[in-house]
Design a protein around this motif. Structure first.
Motif, PDB file in Angstrom:
ATOM      1  N   TRP A  33       3.841 -39.709  32.568  1.00 41.73           N
ATOM      2  CA  TRP A  33       4.800 -40.138  31.556  1.00 41.73           C
ATOM      3  C   TRP A  33       5.984 -39.168  31.515  1.00 41.73           C
ATOM      4  O   TRP A  33       5.793 -37.966  31.372  1.00 41.73           O
ATOM      5  N   HIS A  34       7.166 -39.631  31.661  1.00 39.07           N
ATOM      6  CA  HIS A  34       8.420 -38.865  31.626  1.00 39.07           C
ATOM      7  C   HIS A  34       8.563 -37.851  32.768  1.00 39.07           C
ATOM      8  O   HIS A  34       9.424 -36.978  32.704  1.00 39.07           O
ATOM      9  N   ARG A  37      12.088 -37.826  34.388  1.00 40.86           N
ATOM     10  CA  ARG A  37      13.095 -37.239  33.508  1.00 40.86           C
ATOM     11  C   ARG A  37      12.985 -35.718  33.478  1.00 40.86           C
ATOM     12  O   ARG A  37      13.990 -35.005  33.451  1.00 40.86           O
ATOM     13  N   MET A  73      13.858 -32.915  28.424  1.00 43.88           N
ATOM     14  CA  MET A  73      13.936 -33.959  29.448  1.00 43.88           C
ATOM     15  C   MET A  73      15.381 -34.384  29.618  1.00 43.88           C
ATOM     16  O   MET A  73      16.198 -34.245  28.714  1.00 43.88           O
ATOM     17  N   PRO A  75      18.249 -37.039  29.521  1.00 42.13           N
ATOM     18  CA  PRO A  75      18.374 -38.227  28.666  1.00 42.13           C
ATOM     19  C   PRO A  75      18.092 -39.497  29.466  1.00 42.13           C
ATOM     20  O   PRO A  75      18.395 -39.576  30.656  1.00 42.13           O
ATOM     21  N   ASP A  76      17.492 -40.472  28.809  1.00 43.38           N
ATOM     22  CA  ASP A  76      17.131 -41.703  29.510  1.00 43.38           C
ATOM     23  C   ASP A  76      18.305 -42.651  29.709  1.00 43.38           C
ATOM     24  O   ASP A  76      18.303 -43.447  30.641  1.00 43.38           O
ATOM     25  N   LEU A  79      19.924 -42.779  33.223  1.00 48.57           N
ATOM     26  CA  LEU A  79      19.020 -42.967  34.356  1.00 48.57           C
ATOM     27  C   LEU A  79      18.800 -44.454  34.614  1.00 48.57           C
ATOM     28  O   LEU A  79      18.638 -45.246  33.694  1.00 48.57           O
TER      29      LEU A  79
END
Length: 111
Positions: A33-34, A37, A73, A75-76, A79
């Motif tokens: 998970w993540h 990122r 992380m 930033p989403d 991405l």
């Protein structure tokens, strides 16, 4: 994660442009998970000179870093997932997949 590799390249050769897009090609058999990122954030910290390149080796050494490091992380929002591929030998289609999907959809709609 086994068999994972990552590469980054500026999509534009203009080093002075802060908005130049970057492309990360990441190939692996499984991801946490993540994880992507976190990897991108670490690479940008190294690339910007805020962390030493040796950080990557340290983070990959489970003796030195047995758990997720305390870094922010990436930033989403910027991405973009371009594609996912699965080897055909690893896919198993069930004969009742449509029925299963309909059942899950009904639960989602609470029918």
């Amino acid at each position: 994660v086994s068999d994972a590799a990552a590469a980054a390249a500026a999509a534009d050769d203009d080093d002075e442009c802060p908005l130049a897009p970057w492309v990360f090609v990441i190939d692996g058999s499984a991801f946490l998970w993540h994880q992507v990122r976190c990897m991108v954030a670490t690479l940008f910290l190294v690339g910007s000179g805020r962390e030493a390149p040796s950080l990557v080796d340290s983070l990959l050494d489970l003796q030195q870093c047995p758990a997720r490091p305390c870094y922010d992380m990436a930033p989403d929002a910027p991405l973009l997932l371009h594609s996912i591929g699965y080897p055909e030998a690893r896919l198993r289609w069930t004969p009742h997949a449509d029925e299963s999907l309909s059942a899950v959809a009904a639960l989602w709609r609470r029918e």
